[in-house]
Structure formats: C-alpha cells, structure tokens
Design a protein around this motif. Structure first.
Motif, short mmCIF file in Angstrom:
data_model
loop_
_atom_site.label_atom_id
_atom_site.label_comp_id
_atom_site.label_asym_id
_atom_site.label_seq_id
_atom_site.Cartn_x
_atom_site.Cartn_y
_atom_site.Cartn_z
N SER A 11 0.83 -1.20 0.00
CA SER A 11 0.00 0.00 0.00
C SER A 11 0.86 1.26 0.00
O SER A 11 1.74 1.43 0.85
CB SER A 11 -0.92 0.01 1.23
OG SER A 11 -1.50 1.27 1.42
N ARG A 35 -8.47 5.02 -2.70
CA ARG A 35 -8.91 3.80 -3.38
C ARG A 35 -7.79 2.81 -3.67
O ARG A 35 -8.04 1.70 -4.15
CB ARG A 35 -9.61 4.15 -4.70
CG ARG A 35 -10.97 4.80 -4.54
CD ARG A 35 -11.78 4.68 -5.82
NE ARG A 35 -11.18 5.37 -6.94
CZ ARG A 35 -11.51 6.60 -7.35
NH1 ARG A 35 -12.44 7.29 -6.68
NH2 ARG A 35 -10.93 7.15 -8.40
N GLU A 36 -6.54 3.18 -3.36
CA GLU A 36 -5.44 2.31 -3.75
C GLU A 36 -5.29 1.08 -2.86
O GLU A 36 -4.52 0.18 -3.15
CB GLU A 36 -4.12 3.10 -3.80
CG GLU A 36 -3.63 3.63 -2.46
CD GLU A 36 -2.75 2.62 -1.72
OE1 GLU A 36 -1.95 1.95 -2.37
OE2 GLU A 36 -2.90 2.52 -0.49
N ASN A 37 -6.04 1.02 -1.75
CA ASN A 37 -6.04 -0.18 -0.92
C ASN A 37 -7.48 -0.47 -0.49
O ASN A 37 -8.32 0.42 -0.45
CB ASN A 37 -5.13 -0.01 0.30
CG ASN A 37 -5.67 1.01 1.28
OD1 ASN A 37 -6.51 0.69 2.13
ND2 ASN A 37 -5.22 2.25 1.16
N SER A 38 -7.75 -1.72 -0.17
CA SER A 38 -9.13 -2.13 0.11
C SER A 38 -9.66 -1.58 1.43
O SER A 38 -10.87 -1.38 1.58
CB SER A 38 -9.22 -3.66 0.13
OG SER A 38 -8.36 -4.21 1.12
N SER A 81 -10.44 2.26 0.95
CA SER A 81 -11.39 2.33 -0.16
C SER A 81 -12.80 2.00 0.31
O SER A 81 -13.77 2.67 -0.06
CB SER A 81 -10.97 1.37 -1.27
OG SER A 81 -11.88 1.41 -2.34
N GLN A 82 -12.92 0.99 1.16
CA GLN A 82 -14.23 0.58 1.65
C GLN A 82 -14.68 1.42 2.85
O GLN A 82 -15.84 1.85 2.92
CB GLN A 82 -14.19 -0.90 2.03
CG GLN A 82 -13.94 -1.82 0.85
CD GLN A 82 -13.77 -3.27 1.27
OE1 GLN A 82 -14.04 -3.64 2.41
NE2 GLN A 82 -13.30 -4.11 0.35
#
Length: 372
Positions: free
Chosen positions: A178, A239-242, A245-246
């Motif tokens: 990340s 948004r580059e990691n889950s 992003s969530q």
C-alpha cells in the motif's frame, strides 16, 4: 460529435444529459456533461479519454446550437477545484525541507480561511479517533515544502499523515502492498530522525512524494509546474487499498423537492469526496443542502438535501463556495449513529493559486503551507 454523446453518470440516475466541448487551454479541449449538477468526467470517469486536441483559434469557426443555457468552463472547473490550471503556485526552493509549523496565534494576521474560499472539509468520527491527549509543539512537525507547483499534492499528503482516523486504518495495512501505508510509515521515520539527520529526513519526504506523484500522473494526466486539484488526488489515494477504499466510501442520496411544482427526485451516490456545489446561508454539516433550479418547472432557489445512507469513518466534503462563517467548526454533530467533529480542511488561495492544509490540534490550528 460531442452533442451525440450522453453522460454515463447521469444515465445511471435515469437523467439524459449530453456532453459538450469546453476549451481547456490554448491547445486542448475537454468533453464535459452539460448538467450543471454533474462534474463527469472530471470526477467519476477517466479524464484522459475525454481530452481533445483542438486549438483555441478554431473555436471561432465552430457554429453552436444552444438548446439551453450551459454552465461555463470556469463553473465546471471550480466544481472540481482546478483554479488557474495554467498558472503554477508560488514555489520555494526545490525538494522537501524541514519547516516549522506555528500555532495560528503566533502567525501574522491573515484573511480568514473561511468566507468565500473553496476548501475541502474533513470530519472525523469520534468513535474511530483515539481520544488520548497529545502534547507536542508544532515545531516537532515537518512538512513538504512547495516545489514545481505541487502544493495540491503536498496538502493531500499532509492531510493524510495528520488524520488520526486514517492513521488508525492504515496501521492495519502492510506497507509492502500500500502506498498510503508507506506514506504513513515514511513520515513517522522522517519525524524520528529530523533532529539527527535533517538531510535524510528531507530525502525520505521527497522520495515518498515522488512515489505518489508517479502513481497519480497517468491517472490524472498532471504535469510538474502546473497546478492541479486535491479533489482529484485524494479519492485516487484512498482507493489504492481495500481498507480505506471501503471504510472511507460515503454512501448518500441527494433528495430534491420543488416547492413550486411538487417535482421530487432522489439521486444516490457512492463517492469518497462529496461535492457540495454551493453553500446557502443556513448551511450546516448535519443537514447539508445546496440551492438548485428545478429541472421540471425551472423554479430557482429550490434545495437539494444531503442524506447519508451509511456513516463512514471520515467525511470528506468539497465545498465549492466555501462557508460564510467558521462558528460551527468547534461543534460536534451526529450523522446516523456516528458522532463527528471537524478536524481538518484544505484552503484555496487566489493570486497566486495556492493550497494550504489546516489541522486542528489541542492548542490551536496547524497551518501546513509549503511556501513558509
């Protein structure tokens, strides 16, 4: 042809809006949605797919057929915060440097960062923010100093490394996978060694900024020396990691009702940054609204209300017209089952175009300005 293209984002909401050509600079034009409430593809699309090579001198030879009044290019770009794209920010010497961050009480008196200014507002959920009291002087912080008109990126980096909710979230992510976790880890290392080896600390900051610049460049089509937008960069980094992003995704609905003709509509969105086109006098964060024209009867001064479907850990709001006062910044407020408080904002300054990040601390606000 632009007039034959339909906006994908509006289409998902059942609204038919065409795309029109706007001249961006002397050699490029861009296809934008005609709907004044929509900023596609500036947000929500791959911008590079909508850039057209066209000289400004060619505009006089194009006959336009106007079906209705359309927003100007300035209004469209203001809505996504790209002021003065052709004018670079005031810059200092190249590279990152150690800069003292002063309390606002010791800074020279400056115009209020609120009224009439466009800025990004950040509100942290109190349930996700560690509540321990921190006692550290502003001089213990370092920041990225402005170079190559990168103040828009520096502000986003400062916002992320100083945000307690983001730091808590990224602590759960491996830095090997990340860029955001690497940013947090690198900044902590730079703080640890700044008094022992300032040059090494400077190099760490410079390297991590370069890494994120390399990541953003193909997505934003940004260029060194040309001012760009924090509103573009922030969602891309989140948004580059889950995890972020969530967790930082805001699910909300713009609910509109016309008091004149009774027309109603509900437009649902999922975004990391909520754009509020204007801020009326009675604007509040718990019950955010903006003034719009009724799409059915054309009545002015009708309002669209922001209703959250889900309360995220952090609220990121892009207030296009800024706020009329700063009084509410010290208040806490509720959205659904979460309690929030304002912790940060990015201020936009004119002449020259420049971005400054502010973070609230126990003993005042920290101003992170790379030109100081």
């Amino acid at each position: 042809m632009a007039g034959e293209m339909v906006c994908e984002l509006c289409g998902k909401s059942g609204v038919l809006s065409h795309m029109s050509i706007f001249q961006l600079n002397f050699g490029e034009a861009v296809l934008l949605c005609e709907n004044p409430e929509c900023v596609f593809p500036l947000l929500g699309g791959r911008l590079e797919n909508y850039i057209i090579q066209r000289k400004a001198s060619e505009m006089s030879n194009i006959k336009r057929k106007k079906k209705k009044k359309q927003p100007s290019l300035k209004q469209k770009l203001d809505a996504v915060w790209i002021p003065g794209r052709q004018e670079p920010c005031a810059s200092s010497k190249e590279g990152a440097s150690t800069c003292s961050l002063k309390s606002t009480s010791s800074l020279p008196k400056a115009p209020s960062p609120y009224s009439g200014n466009k800025f990004l507002e950040v509100c942290d959920s109190l349930s996700d923010v560690p509540m321990e009291t921190e006692h550290c002087s502003f001089e213990e912080y370092i920041q990225w100093c402005n170079s190559s008109a990168l103040c828009w990126l520096d502000c986003v980096l400062s916002l992320l490394v100083f945000n307690k909710s983001i730091k808590t979230l990224t602590s759960k992510i491996s830095s090997s996978g990340s860029r955001l976790a690497t940013l947090q880890e690198t900044y902590t290392k730079a703080l640890d060694i700044m008094h022992m080896d300032q040059n090494k600390a400077n190099n760490l900051l410079s390297d991590v900024r370069q890494s994120l610049w390399d990541y953003l460049k193909p997505k934003m089509k940004c260029k060194l020396g040309v001012n760009d937008s924090p509103v573009f960069a922030l969602p891309l980094i989140l948004r580059e990691n889950s995890v972020t992003s969530q967790t930082c995704l805001q699910e909300y609905t713009w609910q509109f009702h016309c008091n004149e003709c009774g027309f109603s509509e509900a437009i649902r969105r999922k975004k990391h940054v909520v754009t509020v086109p204007n801020t009326p006098g009675d604007f509040t964060l718990p019950e955010a609204t903006f003034v719009k024209t009724c799409p059915k009867c054309g009545s002015h001064s009708q309002k669209s209300n922001l209703v959250y479907d889900k309360a995220p850990s952090v609220l990121f709001l892009h207030l296009v017209e800024g706020l009329r006062s700063e009084g509410y910044h010290d208040n806490e407020f509720n959205i659904l089952d979460q309690r929030y408080r304002v912790t940060q904002f990015i201020q936009y300054k004119h002449n020259p175009d420049h971005f400054v990040c502010w973070t609230k601390q126990n003993n005042g606000k920290v101003q992170m300005d790379g030109t100081r």
